[in-house]
Design a protein around this motif. Structure first.
Motif, PDB file in Angstrom:
ATOM      1  N   ALA A  28       0.839  -1.210   0.000  1.00  6.50           N
ATOM      2  CA  ALA A  28       0.000   0.000   0.000  1.00  6.50           C
ATOM      3  C   ALA A  28       0.869   1.253   0.000  1.00  6.50           C
ATOM      4  O   ALA A  28       0.569   2.242  -0.683  1.00  6.50           O
ATOM      5  CB  ALA A  28      -0.931  -0.008   1.201  1.00  6.50           C
ATOM      6  N   SER A  29       1.970   1.223   0.749  1.00  2.00           N
ATOM      7  CA  SER A  29       2.864   2.383   0.835  1.00  2.00           C
ATOM      8  C   SER A  29       3.584   2.647  -0.483  1.00  2.00           C
ATOM      9  O   SER A  29       3.845   3.800  -0.836  1.00  2.00           O
ATOM     10  CB  SER A  29       3.887   2.170   1.959  1.00  2.00           C
ATOM     11  OG  SER A  29       3.242   2.025   3.210  1.00  2.00           O
ATOM     12  N   VAL A  30       3.917   1.587  -1.209  1.00  2.00           N
ATOM     13  CA  VAL A  30       4.511   1.761  -2.539  1.00  2.00           C
ATOM     14  C   VAL A  30       3.529   2.480  -3.460  1.00  2.00           C
ATOM     15  O   VAL A  30       3.910   3.355  -4.246  1.00  2.00           O
ATOM     16  CB  VAL A  30       4.911   0.393  -3.136  1.00  2.00           C
ATOM     17  CG1 VAL A  30       5.281   0.536  -4.618  1.00  2.00           C
ATOM     18  CG2 VAL A  30       6.080  -0.200  -2.364  1.00  2.00           C
ATOM     19  N   GLY A  31       2.237   2.147  -3.330  1.00  2.00           N
ATOM     20  CA  GLY A  31       1.208   2.742  -4.172  1.00  2.00           C
ATOM     21  C   GLY A  31       0.898   4.188  -3.869  1.00  2.00           C
ATOM     22  O   GLY A  31       0.253   4.877  -4.676  1.00  2.00           O
ATOM     23  N   THR A  32       1.332   4.679  -2.720  1.00  2.00           N
ATOM     24  CA  THR A  32       1.111   6.084  -2.370  1.00  2.00           C
ATOM     25  C   THR A  32       2.430   6.836  -2.276  1.00  2.00           C
ATOM     26  O   THR A  32       2.666   7.811  -2.984  1.00  2.00           O
ATOM     27  CB  THR A  32       0.371   6.210  -1.025  1.00  2.00           C
ATOM     28  OG1 THR A  32       1.098   5.495   0.001  1.00  2.00           O
ATOM     29  CG2 THR A  32      -1.035   5.658  -1.119  1.00  2.00           C
ATOM     30  N   ASN A  33       3.308   6.361  -1.400  1.00  2.00           N
ATOM     31  CA  ASN A  33       4.524   7.094  -1.091  1.00  2.00           C
ATOM     32  C   ASN A  33       5.608   6.937  -2.144  1.00  2.00           C
ATOM     33  O   ASN A  33       6.233   7.919  -2.559  1.00  2.00           O
ATOM     34  CB  ASN A  33       5.040   6.640   0.282  1.00  2.00           C
ATOM     35  CG  ASN A  33       5.998   7.630   0.903  1.00  2.00           C
ATOM     36  OD1 ASN A  33       7.194   7.535   0.684  1.00  2.00           O
ATOM     37  ND2 ASN A  33       5.479   8.572   1.671  1.00  2.00           N
TER      38      ASN A  33
ATOM     39  N   VAL B  23      -5.405   4.338   6.050  1.00  2.00           N
ATOM     40  CA  VAL B  23      -4.578   3.710   5.019  1.00  2.00           C
ATOM     41  C   VAL B  23      -5.380   3.541   3.726  1.00  2.00           C
ATOM     42  O   VAL B  23      -4.910   3.867   2.633  1.00  2.00           O
ATOM     43  CB  VAL B  23      -4.045   2.346   5.502  1.00  2.00           C
ATOM     44  CG1 VAL B  23      -3.282   1.632   4.379  1.00  2.00           C
ATOM     45  CG2 VAL B  23      -3.147   2.517   6.720  1.00  2.00           C
ATOM     46  N   VAL B  24      -6.605   3.047   3.858  1.00  2.00           N
ATOM     47  CA  VAL B  24      -7.448   2.780   2.683  1.00  2.00           C
ATOM     48  C   VAL B  24      -7.809   4.076   1.955  1.00  2.00           C
ATOM     49  O   VAL B  24      -7.694   4.175   0.727  1.00  2.00           O
ATOM     50  CB  VAL B  24      -8.721   2.010   3.092  1.00  2.00           C
ATOM     51  CG1 VAL B  24      -9.660   1.871   1.895  1.00  2.00           C
ATOM     52  CG2 VAL B  24      -8.362   0.631   3.645  1.00  2.00           C
ATOM     53  N   VAL B  25      -8.254   5.069   2.697  1.00  2.00           N
ATOM     54  CA  VAL B  25      -8.663   6.336   2.071  1.00  2.00           C
ATOM     55  C   VAL B  25      -7.485   6.985   1.338  1.00  2.00           C
ATOM     56  O   VAL B  25      -7.646   7.521   0.237  1.00  2.00           O
ATOM     57  CB  VAL B  25      -9.255   7.291   3.129  1.00  2.00           C
ATOM     58  CG1 VAL B  25      -9.457   8.690   2.534  1.00  2.00           C
ATOM     59  CG2 VAL B  25     -10.578   6.760   3.648  1.00  2.00           C
ATOM     60  N   SER B  26      -6.298   6.928   1.930  1.00  2.00           N
ATOM     61  CA  SER B  26      -5.119   7.496   1.272  1.00  2.00           C
ATOM     62  C   SER B  26      -4.819   6.782  -0.043  1.00  2.00           C
ATOM     63  O   SER B  26      -4.455   7.413  -1.042  1.00  2.00           O
ATOM     64  CB  SER B  26      -3.901   7.395   2.204  1.00  2.00           C
ATOM     65  OG  SER B  26      -4.104   8.135   3.383  1.00  2.00           O
ATOM     66  N   SER B  27      -4.969   5.456  -0.047  1.00  2.00           N
ATOM     67  CA  SER B  27      -4.714   4.690  -1.265  1.00  2.00           C
ATOM     68  C   SER B  27      -5.714   5.042  -2.363  1.00  2.00           C
ATOM     69  O   SER B  27      -5.350   5.151  -3.539  1.00  2.00           O
ATOM     70  CB  SER B  27      -4.772   3.186  -0.957  1.00  2.00           C
ATOM     71  OG  SER B  27      -3.703   2.794  -0.131  1.00  2.00           O
TER      72      SER B  27
ATOM     73  N   MET C 221      -3.818   0.179  -3.690  1.00  2.00           N
ATOM     74  CA  MET C 221      -5.173   0.336  -3.141  1.00  2.00           C
ATOM     75  C   MET C 221      -5.779  -1.025  -2.792  1.00  2.00           C
ATOM     76  O   MET C 221      -6.416  -1.195  -1.749  1.00  2.00           O
ATOM     77  CB  MET C 221      -6.065   1.068  -4.133  1.00  2.00           C
ATOM     78  CG  MET C 221      -7.483   1.301  -3.630  1.00  2.00           C
ATOM     79  SD  MET C 221      -8.533   2.159  -4.832  1.00  2.00           S
ATOM     80  CE  MET C 221      -8.646   0.915  -6.127  1.00  2.00           C
ATOM     81  N   ILE C 222      -5.576  -2.003  -3.668  1.00  2.00           N
ATOM     82  CA  ILE C 222      -6.082  -3.353  -3.386  1.00  2.00           C
ATOM     83  C   ILE C 222      -5.417  -3.913  -2.122  1.00  2.00           C
ATOM     84  O   ILE C 222      -6.078  -4.485  -1.255  1.00  2.00           O
ATOM     85  CB  ILE C 222      -5.820  -4.273  -4.595  1.00  2.00           C
ATOM     86  CG1 ILE C 222      -6.641  -3.805  -5.801  1.00  2.00           C
ATOM     87  CG2 ILE C 222      -6.167  -5.724  -4.252  1.00  2.00           C
ATOM     88  CD1 ILE C 222      -6.297  -4.505  -7.099  1.00  2.00           C
ATOM     89  N   ALA C 223      -4.102  -3.728  -2.002  1.00  2.00           N
ATOM     90  CA  ALA C 223      -3.382  -4.227  -0.825  1.00  2.00           C
ATOM     91  C   ALA C 223      -3.864  -3.568   0.456  1.00  2.00           C
ATOM     92  O   ALA C 223      -3.898  -4.201   1.523  1.00  2.00           O
ATOM     93  CB  ALA C 223      -1.880  -3.995  -1.005  1.00  2.00           C
ATOM     94  N   SER C 224      -4.249  -2.285   0.372  1.00  2.00           N
ATOM     95  CA  SER C 224      -4.691  -1.567   1.584  1.00  2.00           C
ATOM     96  C   SER C 224      -5.911  -2.202   2.218  1.00  2.00           C
ATOM     97  O   SER C 224      -6.134  -2.088   3.425  1.00  2.00           O
ATOM     98  CB  SER C 224      -4.978  -0.100   1.242  1.00  2.00           C
ATOM     99  OG  SER C 224      -6.177   0.034   0.483  1.00  2.00           O
ATOM    100  N   MET C 225      -6.721  -2.899   1.420  1.00  2.00           N
ATOM    101  CA  MET C 225      -7.913  -3.559   1.948  1.00  2.00           C
ATOM    102  C   MET C 225      -7.551  -4.707   2.904  1.00  2.00           C
ATOM    103  O   MET C 225      -8.383  -5.150   3.702  1.00  2.00           O
ATOM    104  CB  MET C 225      -8.766  -4.114   0.804  1.00  2.00           C
ATOM    105  CG  MET C 225      -9.095  -3.108  -0.287  1.00  2.00           C
ATOM    106  SD  MET C 225     -10.108  -1.728   0.300  1.00  2.00           S
ATOM    107  CE  MET C 225     -10.259  -0.759  -1.214  1.00  2.00           C
ATOM    108  N   PHE C 226      -6.303  -5.198   2.802  1.00  2.00           N
ATOM    109  CA  PHE C 226      -5.872  -6.343   3.604  1.00  2.00           C
ATOM    110  C   PHE C 226      -5.004  -5.928   4.795  1.00  2.00           C
ATOM    111  O   PHE C 226      -4.464  -6.785   5.498  1.00  2.00           O
ATOM    112  CB  PHE C 226      -5.113  -7.337   2.728  1.00  2.00           C
ATOM    113  CG  PHE C 226      -5.953  -7.938   1.638  1.00  2.00           C
ATOM    114  CD1 PHE C 226      -6.724  -9.060   1.876  1.00  2.00           C
ATOM    115  CD2 PHE C 226      -5.998  -7.355   0.373  1.00  2.00           C
ATOM    116  CE1 PHE C 226      -7.513  -9.606   0.870  1.00  2.00           C
ATOM    117  CE2 PHE C 226      -6.775  -7.893  -0.645  1.00  2.00           C
ATOM    118  CZ  PHE C 226      -7.545  -9.023  -0.389  1.00  2.00           C
ATOM    119  N   VAL C 227      -4.858  -4.634   5.027  1.00  2.00           N
ATOM    120  CA  VAL C 227      -4.069  -4.155   6.164  1.00  2.00           C
ATOM    121  C   VAL C 227      -4.786  -4.495   7.462  1.00  2.00           C
ATOM    122  O   VAL C 227      -5.999  -4.314   7.591  1.00  2.00           O
ATOM    123  CB  VAL C 227      -3.834  -2.635   6.059  1.00  2.00           C
ATOM    124  CG1 VAL C 227      -3.252  -2.080   7.356  1.00  2.00           C
ATOM    125  CG2 VAL C 227      -2.903  -2.323   4.894  1.00  2.00           C
TER     126      VAL C 227
END
Length: 437
Positions: free
Chosen positions: A233-238, A296-300, A412-418
């Motif tokens: 998720a962090s790769v997809g945002t940061n 986390v999810v909203v940021s993604s 974003m998909i990964a953030s759903m599994f955090v």
């Protein structure tokens, strides 16, 4: 602890924190500065887009490679030694970068800057875990990233102004001297925990002697399943934001909309300022709400919106461009909550390693994205050059932006599994049940 002792402790803590923040800000400045003088580097060293991306990515290659060793050292030795020595190495790298006459040597200088800088972030996050209450970890992490991003903001608009009066070589010579000075001060002044200055602070993480083998602890971190969705998720945002604002954000505007470097740097400044302010807001809100995952999810989701907008929306230089650059910057503030999730999901004794693993993954992605972005544009261009510099249009940049959107969508998909850690309270309850059982 009596009131006099408490005041003394607070003064010492904030002095040490300010020294660490100073080198942290300088590291952010050095990380993103090449975006402002990218055209100068391409012209002086006769490089293509992919070669420029490779040279700037040298920082991220060494930064990434040293993250896990830095995490091990942060847990075993402490932030004082690793940050102090790292700052001196980074300073020497800046001096080499400022004098380098060839592409190979300027790349080596960039590599050393990344090598030294690799210790700083992990060191300061470990320091925060030791010196600040866990209930405020999200907030202090947000403040830390806000201040770091002030350094990044200086590498955009203010640096563009400075380059009207000085060269990029002069600038990096000065940053090298500052980094070496700060490294020496940090080694002399900073202490790893309140206990090292004669205080006991119940809020700080215990620094009891850990006799476990470091490799066993590291394997336990890699085996922690809750860490990996956070990393992706962090790769997809940061990571995509760092890769973009650290190199391609300014050239996109100068090549596509004929803005000057000074004008274009205001857009990356907007993204960095949005990132910094959002870091404090998201950290504070997450601490107050007592949850992590929704942030986390909203940021993604916000990252996907921003990159899709840059890719297909009919935006132009002006308010629409500023808005989209700010959106992708704000989404990158997810990192504050991501680090909090990781810290709360593992034992305090291996927190440095866990944070290093996530940080390493993010910067490994940055180091791959920057040259890949340039390679994609080289593949799609017709090879046209002006004065030895490759010419790119907005259509060429769109191919790279498409890659950014794809990566953010995977995140974003990964953030759903955090995993939700409830700011560490769930972990504490589980540990209490184990102890009572």
């Amino acid at each position: 602890m009596d009131q006099l002792q408490n005041k003394s402790l607070q003064r010492k803590k904030w002095l040490m924190y300010l020294l660490l923040i100073a080198i942290f800000m300088l590291g952010f400045f050095e990380r993103f500065a090449p975006a402002v003088f990218a055209a100068d580097l391409m012209a002086e060293f006769q490089t293509s887009g992919s070669m420029l991306g490779t040279m700037t990515a040298m920082y991220f290659v060494t930064y990434t490679a040293l993250q896990i060793p830095a995490g091990v050292l942060a847990d075993r030795v402490g932030p004082r030694e690793i940050v102090g020595i790292g700052a001196v190495i980074a300073g020497l790298g800046s001096l080499i970068f400022s004098f380098a006459p060839t592409y190979a040597l300027v790349s080596i200088g960039r590599l050393l800057v990344g090598l030294g800088g690799a210790t700083v972030f992990i060191g300061i996050m470990k320091f925060n875990a030791e010196w600040f209450a866990k209930e405020r970890y999200g907030l202090i992490s947000g403040i830390t990233l806000l201040l770091g991003n002030l350094g990044a903001a200086l590498s955009a608009g203010p640096l563009a102004v400075l380059l009207s009066y000085a060269t990029w070589r002069n600038t990096f010579f000065l940053t090298g001297l500052i980094a070496i000075t700060l490294g020496i001060l940090i080694y002399v002044v900073v202490r790893n925990s309140p206990q090292e200055v004669g205080f006991n602070q119940t809020q700080a993480v215990s620094r009891k002697k850990n006799r476990n083998r470091w490799d066993k602890e590291l394997r336990s971190v890699f085996a922690e399943k809750s860490v990996w969705p956070v990393l992706i998720a962090s790769v997809g945002t940061n990571a995509v934001f760092y890769a973009f604002v650290g190199l391609w954000g300014v050239p996109l505007l100068t090549d596509s909309f004929q803005l000057t470097i000074r004008e274009a740097s205001l857009y990356t400044t907007a993204g960095l300022v949005g990132y910094g302010i959002a870091s404090v807001v998201i950290g504070w809100c997450s601490d107050k709400a007592g949850v992590r995952k929704p942030f986390v999810v909203v940021s993604s989701v916000l990252a996907c919106v921003g990159w899709l907008g840059l890719l297909i929306a009919p935006w132009q230089s002006g308010w629409s461009g500023f808005l989209l650059y700010t959106i992708v910057g704000v989404s990158a503030a997810q990192m504050v909550v991501s680090f909090a999730v990781v810290k709360e999901a593992v034992s305090p004794l291996v927190a440095g390693m866990a944070l290093a693993l996530v940080n390493a993954g993010v910067f490994l992605a940055v180091g791959g994205i920057q040259p890949l972005f340039g390679l994609i544009m080289d593949m799609m261009s017709d090879g046209a050059q002006v004065s030895g510099v490759s010419v790119y249009t907005f259509t060429h940049y769109q191919w790279g932006l498409g890659m950014m959107f794809f990566i953010s969508a995977v995140g974003m998909i990964a953030s759903m599994f955090v995993k939700e850690t409830y700011c560490g309270r769930e972990i504490e309850m589980e540990q209490k049940e184990v102890n009572e059982g």
